[in-house]
Design a protein around this motif. Sequence first.
Motif: not given
Length: 335
Positions: A137, A148, A150, A254, A258, A263, A266, A282, A286, A293
């Motif tokens: 992602l 965002l 994919h 996010s 996800l 995914s 990230l 983040a 994650c 991450l």
Amino acid sequence: MTSSKDQVILGIESSCDDTAAAVVDEAGRVLSSVVVSQVEIHAAHGGVFPEMASRAHVTAMVPCITKALADAGVTQRDLRAIGVTRGPGLIGPLLVGLNAAAGVGLGWGVPVIGVNHLRGHLRSADLDEQRVRFPALLLLVSGGHTLLAHMATAHDVRILGSTRDDSVGEAYDKVGRLMGLGYPAGAKVDRLAATGDGSHLRLPRPMIADGLDFSFSGLKSAMSKYFPLDGAYRLEDLAASFVDACMDVLIEKSRRALAAHPSRSLVVVGGVAASPQLRSAAQTLCAEMGVELCLPPLRWSTDNAAMIALAAWDYLSLETAPRPIAQPNLRVDQW
Ligand code: KG4
Ligand code: ZN
């Protein structure tokens, strides 16, 4: 330099207010990266002044390319190709880089590829070492974009949501201007926020529960009600509250993306990925979601030409690489 002839690409970047050139090999190893910032020129105007940006690119471009080649220990004879940003960006600044690339490419007999700046950002997480594991992602947060996407692979990108008005970087810069922090304000707003407490006032979280698109202009308007300061709130608390609101929106979207699009990584890139608050939020997300991450080192988060050169390597696998012609409105899912 250990790479042999034809094994490096020269990247050239001039889409906004940084003149940059870099030399990168096929493995993504950065042999040199030169960035000439125009921040001091634009600071007096509170934002990028396109005509002045074009002129500053003209002055900086050739020395920048010369230094990138010298720092890498290569000459034009070692170049497999030149990758130059063709968009998105400001038309005048783009044309300076494109014309420089066309000139040196013709003179040196080296092919010139027109690179999408946003593909540069998405590939920036793999500079120096392969970090991204697919599917991934992408959260791209810069001065020009917030989106965002994919990525099934680096070549197969699908946009899930993007901003309907301002980018998050733009919101940071506009709020920074309200606060008298100058331009660009992103890092200064973050530093101020780190010393404040955002819990005293509750700013809106625009569109937080509504799909994967973003909106940041309302947040800036909500902030503007507190200015000029009348003593009711401290500047650092206002900054903290603004940063909290931005982080809540970026992280919640996010999280939702996800959950809907499993995914392995990230990938957080673009100038606002330099934000310590975003990096740490983040990281927490994650850990919670069991996702790796991928953050490029800070020097690859903001605009640079190494990411453009790395992206240009991808273009060599295409039957026909895009020509170096300005396209100010490219999207991340386009070559
Ligand atoms: O990716 P970038 O260098 O240029 C564009 O392609 O737009 O992003 C520039 C943006 C600016 O809006 C700047 O304020 C923001 O990135 N920025 C930050 C930080 N450092 C730069 N925003 C938040 N926190 C930071 N530490
Ligand atoms: Zn950028």
